[in-house]
Design an enzyme around this catalytic site. Structure first.
Site, PDB file in Angstrom:
ATOM      1  CE1 TYR A  23       0.204  -5.631  -1.902  1.00  0.00           C
ATOM      2  CE2 TYR A  23      -1.013  -3.784  -1.001  1.00  0.00           C
ATOM      3  CZ  TYR A  23      -0.421  -5.016  -0.839  1.00  0.00           C
ATOM      4  OH  TYR A  23      -0.477  -5.646   0.379  1.00  0.00           O
ATOM      5  NE  ARG A  81      -2.328  -1.352   3.532  1.00  0.00           N
ATOM      6  CZ  ARG A  81      -1.757  -0.617   4.459  1.00  0.00           C
ATOM      7  NH1 ARG A  81      -1.775   0.705   4.360  1.00  0.00           N
ATOM      8  NH2 ARG A  81      -1.188  -1.158   5.496  1.00  0.00           N
ATOM      9  CE  LYS A  99      -6.169  -3.694   4.415  1.00  0.00           C
ATOM     10  NZ  LYS A  99      -6.420  -4.252   5.753  1.00  0.00           N
ATOM     11  NE  ARG A 133       0.062  -8.618   1.910  1.00  0.00           N
ATOM     12  CZ  ARG A 133      -0.683  -8.042   2.845  1.00  0.00           C
ATOM     13  NH1 ARG A 133      -1.847  -8.553   3.206  1.00  0.00           N
ATOM     14  NH2 ARG A 133      -0.256  -6.967   3.465  1.00  0.00           N
ATOM     15  CB  CYS A 147       0.733  -7.208  13.899  1.00  0.00           C
ATOM     16  SG  CYS A 147       1.839  -5.791  13.786  1.00  0.00           S
ATOM     17  CB  SER A 158      -0.681  -4.126   7.862  1.00  0.00           C
ATOM     18  OG  SER A 158      -1.734  -3.218   7.656  1.00  0.00           O
ATOM     19  CG  ASP A 180      -7.536  -7.275   6.678  1.00  0.00           C
ATOM     20  OD1 ASP A 180      -6.669  -6.932   7.501  1.00  0.00           O
ATOM     21  OD2 ASP A 180      -7.738  -6.647   5.619  1.00  0.00           O
ATOM     22  CG  HIS A 224      -7.024  -3.193  10.059  1.00  0.00           C
ATOM     23  ND1 HIS A 224      -5.719  -2.827  10.254  1.00  0.00           N
ATOM     24  CD2 HIS A 224      -7.004  -4.150   9.094  1.00  0.00           C
ATOM     25  CE1 HIS A 224      -4.934  -3.531   9.443  1.00  0.00           C
ATOM     26  NE2 HIS A 224      -5.687  -4.347   8.736  1.00  0.00           N
TER      27      HIS A 224
HETATM   28  C1  OXD Z   1      -3.075  -4.676   5.151  1.00  0.00           C
HETATM   29  C2  OXD Z   1      -3.721  -5.819   4.477  1.00  0.00           C
HETATM   30  O1  OXD Z   1      -2.154  -4.071   4.577  1.00  0.00           O
HETATM   31  O2  OXD Z   1      -4.580  -6.444   5.106  1.00  0.00           O
HETATM   32  O3  OXD Z   1      -3.477  -4.357   6.278  1.00  0.00           O
HETATM   33  O4  OXD Z   1      -3.415  -6.087   3.308  1.00  0.00           O
HETATM   34 MN    MN Z   2      -5.127  -5.509   6.961  1.00  0.00          MN
END
Ligand code: OXD
Ligand code: MN
Length: 585
Positions: free
Chosen positions: A198, A70, A207, A368, A251, A249, A276, A227
């Protein structure tokens, strides 16, 4: 099946007039469509087939090297009044944003095809679901949206003859920095994204819609877009309790949502609802109810293996798109932290020869997987419940090597909201432009995702609390505390269930605690630690609250919260004074 209504057709025409594609294709979300697009992408080398025995139905996708995460500095909230975007968002005036985006988008699809994607966020039949329509020229986006959302003509049925859909405009353009804009117009429920394909910038249901636009809609309509993962914990004593947890993100939300109980906690079962995003609403029963608006997983690959997340490994064993992993000579994907040792040779995420002697990682740190949630063996039977699941607990966490105890319970809703808002975390690779490892404030893990002024957002959280007669208890957790030897004190992963058990027993009034200036930490011996090789000193260090350190933290927090000026809830000032008093200042 329904057809697009006049509002949709007229908006799509407007998009086509500006973008001037050679063809317009209305997607139906069918399997036939997916196969056709996949074949085209294979022919164009936009996808690389993976070993069909080891990864049935799966592909590798390589992004442009400058488009792998991002881009927060190119993400804007475009509302008329700068103060309504607040001090933590980039702001651009709507007219200026439209002028720039119109110039970038003008004729951008000449010679290309524009796909129109109808999709729904939220379980079908749920009163909370939202319809979106995305235009894009990226086939990668189309096949990914099919996994991540409920895509297809059913969206037209949901929409009927209403104008109430979120307009999602995406054009790849050139993947150059000066063409890159991820703009949100909350007043118009419009998202306009160019110059990136992306996931977080281009799968606009994720998001952009489900957090930034949805948070602004939630403020008007009396709910929260967060989130957060959502999971159920079934206890051997009977019954399943649900919790939602916000972590920044990369974590570990996906790992926690799919946790496998350690042998010592045999009899517990974990049920994944989402990893998420959570939409939260007060129910008529005074409880807070959560739905996962997504239908897929877009998870961080590095570090995923049979020990850290066997459920994810099973989920991605087939029908998965890997983005930016390494490729072994036998056509299998590999990444740092894979179960297999580093291959003698491979192609790295850019497609260049790689060996263990290389100085760069084989897989991109933010590589990913994209996979349907339905493939998750721990999927909760409630994941598509139109009403969602009732929450017993909310967890806020970050990645902090020091300062933050393993777990504590906040004193009440207001203290919990204040604690969530004060979260800080060490930066990970999920966003560009930040130095990985440095700590930054990330209120509720929503810093990059709140679609309006965060001061107003804190107030909105407080107002939701006033509608709850049986609010979830709010906890703070930190799996990442380190000892004086710079090693993690807590083993994490499946062992995190031990902390969840304490949390849920607190919710049902069974576990004991002791009061600290921050909140209630587990009383000695109340964390279920049997079978874990952890010294008493380590447990003490994990739960320690160092008042001197926290006086410094509080001073930093006062400075941080000052940026919200008069939008900061006055309750937060009282919370800071109360914390100061408890710390003995
Ligand atoms: C983030 C995702 O960046 O979930 O938080 O992709
Ligand atoms: Mn996320």
């Amino acid at each position: 099946m329904g057809t697009p209504n006049a509002y949709v057709r007229s908006w799509v025409e407007e998009c086509a007039k500006l973008l001037r594609p050679d063809h317009v294709v209305w997607c139906d979300g069918s399997d036939e469509e997916r196969r056709r697009l996949t074949t085209e992408m294979l022919l164009q080398r936009e996808l690389i087939p993976l070993n069909a025995d080891r990864h049935p139905g799966s592909y590798l996708r390589r992004s442009s090297p400058n488009d792998t995460a991002r881009t927060e500095k190119k993400t804007f909230i475009c509302c008329p009044n700068r103060d309504d975007a607040g001090p933590t968002n980039n702001w651009m005036a709507p007219e200026e944003a439209k002028r720039k985006l119109t110039a970038v988008s003008d004729g951008a699809m000449k010679g290309r095809t524009m796909y129109v994607i109808p999709f729904v966020m939220g379980p079908s039949g749920s009163p909370f679901r939202k319809v979106g329509v995305q235009v894009t020229d990226s086939r990668y986006v189309v096949i990914s949206m099919r996994v991540m959302t409920r895509m297809g003509a059913a969206a037209w049925d949901d929409l009927g003859d209403s104008d109430d859909f979120i307009r999602c405009f995406h054009a790849t353009v050139e993947l150059k920095d000066d063409q890159k804009f991820i703009c949100h117009f909350p007043q118009e429920r419009l998202i306009w994204s160019t110059g990136s394909d992306y996931g977080g910038n281009a799968l606009l249901g994720k998001k952009c819609l489900s957090l930034r636009i949805a948070s602004s809609m939630g403020r008007q309509e009396g709910w929260l877009a967060e989130h957060m993962l959502i999971m159920g914990v079934e206890s051997p004593h009977g019954g399943t309790q649900y919790l939602a947890a916000a972590f920044p993100s990369a974590c570990g939300k996906t790992n926690l949502a799919m946790l496998v109980p350690p042998a010592a906690l045999n009899g517990y079962r974990i049920w994944t609802v989402g990893d998420d995003i959570a939409w939260l609403r007060p129910g008529p029963d005074g409880r807070l109810w959560a739905v996962n608006p997504e239908a897929g997983l877009f998870g961080v690959v590095p570090g995923t293996n049979q020990r850290t997340n066997p459920v994810a490994m099973e989920t991605i064993a087939r029908d998965t798109v890997f983005t930016n992993t390494a490729l072994r000579p036998d056509g299998t994907a590999w990444w740092e932290g894979h179960d297999d040792p580093p291959p003698k040779e491979a192609l790295d995420w850019k497609g260049l020869p790689w060996t263990p002697a290389s100085t760069t990682p084989a897989a991109h740190p933010n590589s990913r997987f994209t996979a349907p949630l339905r493939q998750c063996p721990a999927l909760s039977s409630k994941w598509e419940d139109p009403q969602g699941v009732p929450l017993d607990a909310i967890l806020f966490g970050g990645r902090r090597a020091h300062t933050e105890p393993l777990v504590y319970e906040t004193f009440d809703w207001i203290h919990g909201v204040f604690t969530g808002a004060s979260t800080a975390s060490e930066v990970t690779a999920a966003a560009q432009d930040h130095v990985v490892g440095t700590a930054r404030r990330d209120p509720m893990a929503m810093l990059p995702f709140c679609g309006y002024n965060m001061g107003d957002y804190f107030n909105h959280w407080l107002s939701i609390g006033r509608k709850l007669s049986r609010p979830p208890k709010i906890f703070r957790v930190n799996w990442f505390r380190k000892g004086s030897d710079d090693q993690f004190l807590w083993p994490g992963f499946g062992e995190n269930l031990r902390v969840l058990v304490w949390i849920l027993e607190r919710c049902s009034g069974r576990a004991l605690s002791q009061t600290t200036p921050l909140g209630e930490v587990p009383a000695p011996d109340s964390l279920p630690l049997r079978g874990l090789d952890l010294s008493r000193d380590a447990v003490k260090a994990l739960l320690a609250v160092d008042s001197a350190e926290w006086r410094g933290e509080l001073a930093a927090l006062r400075e941080y919260f000052a940026i919200f000026g008069d939008r900061l809830p006055s309750a937060f000032l009282r919370e800071m004074d109360a914390l100061a008093a408890r710390l003995g200042t």
